[in-house]
Design an enzyme around this catalytic site. Structure first.
Site, PDB file in Angstrom:
ATOM      1  N   ASN A  11      40.373  38.202  40.341  1.00  0.00           N
ATOM      2  CA  ASN A  11      39.552  37.185  39.671  1.00  0.00           C
ATOM      3  C   ASN A  11      38.653  36.542  40.725  1.00  0.00           C
ATOM      4  OD1 ASN A  11      38.501  35.003  38.300  1.00  0.00           O
ATOM      5  ND2 ASN A  11      40.443  33.884  38.174  1.00  0.00           N
ATOM      6  N   LYS A  13      36.431  34.372  40.206  1.00  0.00           N
ATOM      7  CA  LYS A  13      36.048  33.015  39.793  1.00  0.00           C
ATOM      8  C   LYS A  13      34.531  32.846  39.936  1.00  0.00           C
ATOM      9  CE  LYS A  13      40.537  31.510  41.391  1.00  0.00           C
ATOM     10  NZ  LYS A  13      41.454  30.401  41.466  1.00  0.00           N
ATOM     11  N   HIS A  97      42.751  30.963  31.479  1.00  0.00           N
ATOM     12  CA  HIS A  97      43.067  30.622  32.875  1.00  0.00           C
ATOM     13  C   HIS A  97      43.271  29.111  32.977  1.00  0.00           C
ATOM     14  CE1 HIS A  97      42.672  30.150  37.216  1.00  0.00           C
ATOM     15  NE2 HIS A  97      42.863  31.453  37.326  1.00  0.00           N
ATOM     16  N   GLU A  99      42.273  27.081  35.045  1.00  0.00           N
ATOM     17  CA  GLU A  99      41.049  26.345  35.392  1.00  0.00           C
ATOM     18  C   GLU A  99      40.196  26.101  34.153  1.00  0.00           C
ATOM     19  OE1 GLU A  99      39.757  28.897  38.591  1.00  0.00           O
ATOM     20  OE2 GLU A  99      41.477  28.247  39.780  1.00  0.00           O
ATOM     21  N   GLU A 167      50.920  32.309  35.705  1.00  0.00           N
ATOM     22  CA  GLU A 167      50.291  31.705  36.875  1.00  0.00           C
ATOM     23  C   GLU A 167      50.687  30.238  36.960  1.00  0.00           C
ATOM     24  OE1 GLU A 167      46.570  33.982  38.200  1.00  0.00           O
ATOM     25  OE2 GLU A 167      45.929  32.575  36.686  1.00  0.00           O
ATOM     26  N   GLY A 173      45.662  29.106  44.434  1.00  0.00           N
ATOM     27  CA  GLY A 173      44.782  28.682  45.517  1.00  0.00           C
ATOM     28  C   GLY A 173      45.421  27.743  46.517  1.00  0.00           C
ATOM     29  N   SER A 212      48.470  32.693  44.562  1.00  0.00           N
ATOM     30  CA  SER A 212      48.616  32.899  46.014  1.00  0.00           C
ATOM     31  C   SER A 212      49.276  34.238  46.366  1.00  0.00           C
ATOM     32  CB  SER A 212      49.370  31.728  46.648  1.00  0.00           C
ATOM     33  OG  SER A 212      48.622  30.527  46.497  1.00  0.00           O
TER      34      SER A 212
HETATM   35  C1  PEP Z   1      43.745  32.960  40.103  1.00  0.00           C
HETATM   36  O1  PEP Z   1      42.639  32.476  40.226  1.00  0.00           O
HETATM   37  O2  PEP Z   1      44.093  33.427  39.013  1.00  0.00           O
HETATM   38  C2  PEP Z   1      44.637  32.981  41.260  1.00  0.00           C
HETATM   39  C3  PEP Z   1      45.846  33.431  41.099  1.00  0.00           C
HETATM   40  O3  PEP Z   1      44.130  32.520  42.440  1.00  0.00           O
HETATM   41  P1  PEP Z   1      44.803  32.661  43.909  1.00  0.00           P
HETATM   42  O4  PEP Z   1      45.258  34.083  44.056  1.00  0.00           O
HETATM   43  O5  PEP Z   1      43.688  32.335  44.865  1.00  0.00           O
HETATM   44  O6  PEP Z   1      45.936  31.705  43.973  1.00  0.00           O
END
Ligand code: PEP
Length: 249
Positions: A11, A13, A97, A99, A167, A173, A212
């Site tokens: 992703n 983003k 997601h 976000e 997630e 992040g 992460s």
């Molecule tokens: C994500 O944006 O879905 C995500 C898991 O980000 P990260 O791997 O940077 O934690």
């Protein structure tokens, strides 16, 4: 259930300009030389989908969107619909997601409508769920995630290709990850909720872990029972990092 073919999805983003296609091409070239047993996908911003689809045509890397509108077309300035993503070359789309749930107020009902639109357009939705830190600390992770799965999957998912991504919001992040036992506990709860919601149609769709994931923790996470792949943010922006995760699968 142990899933041998995993889905490793990146992703990007709101990151990436035309020049970033070099990373996607590097990923494709590496996978041309060392084909993976797993599915590998990149979800760039909508502006790059058509260019990336053209640049990676004929290769193994699949392409996805990061969100779609619940309607196929209409007076929704600035939005992108599922048929538009499909038309641009996407085969998958991330929906729900955190976000978007947090930053744009998307509810489970919104996510279910988007998931339904994605399926109707012939896209494979990756439906995201996950608890906040407060919810985890209150001992409510499993309860929250179960409710999100039940509320975010439309009936049509029962006969369609889709994935769920677990997630934890606090792991995205941040460099923090749950323990492997915590990942397994929630993934088992997600599977139970998928079956509760869809019956047999919920038995086999992959459940990705996201939050992460890096080359150095991917092997352990991807070996956890019921982890059918990974949704990767930051570490998907550079081909070398993302390849490290694919190789660990
Ligand atoms: C994500 O944006 O879905 C995500 C898991 O980000 P990260 O791997 O940077 O934690």
């Amino acid at each position: 259930m142990k899933q041998s073919v995993k889905l490793i999805a990146g992703n990007w983003k709101m990151n990436g300009l035309s020049a970033s296609l070099a990373e996607a091409k590097a990923l494709r070239e590496a996978l041309d030389g060392e084909p993976s047993a797993h599915r590998v996908a990149l979800c760039p911003p909508a502006t790059l989908i058509a260019q990336m689809a053209w640049a990676l045509r004929g290769g193994a890397v699949e392409i996805g969107g990061q969100d779609c509108h619940a309607k196929a077309s209409g007076a929704f300035t600035g939005s992108v619909s599922a048929p538009m993503l499909k038309d641009a070359g996407a085969g998958l789309v991330i929906v729900g997601h955190s976000e978007r749930r947090q930053g744009f107020g998307e509810t489970d009902a919104d996510v279910a409508a988007k998931t339904e639109a994605a399926i109707a357009a012939g896209l494979e939705p990756i439906v995201c769920v996950g608890e906040t830190l407060d919810q985890r600390e209150a001992g409510k992770a499993v309860e929250v995630v179960r409710a999100q799965v039940l509320g975010s999957l439309p009936d049509s998912a029962g006969t369609a290709a889709f994935a769920v991504a677990y997630e934890p919001v606090w792991a995205i992040g941040t460099g923090l990850t749950p323990t492997l036992e915590q990942i397994e506990e929630v993934h088992r709860a997600v599977r139970a909720a998928m079956v509760e919601r869809l019956g047999q149609g919920g038995e086999t769709a992959p459940i990705l872990y996201g939050g992460s994931v890096k080359p150095d923790n991917a092997r352990d996470i991807l070996a956890v029972p019921e982890v059918g792949g990974a949704l990767v943010g930051g570490a998907s922006l550079k081909a070398a990092d993302f390849l490290g995760i694919v190789r660990a699968a």
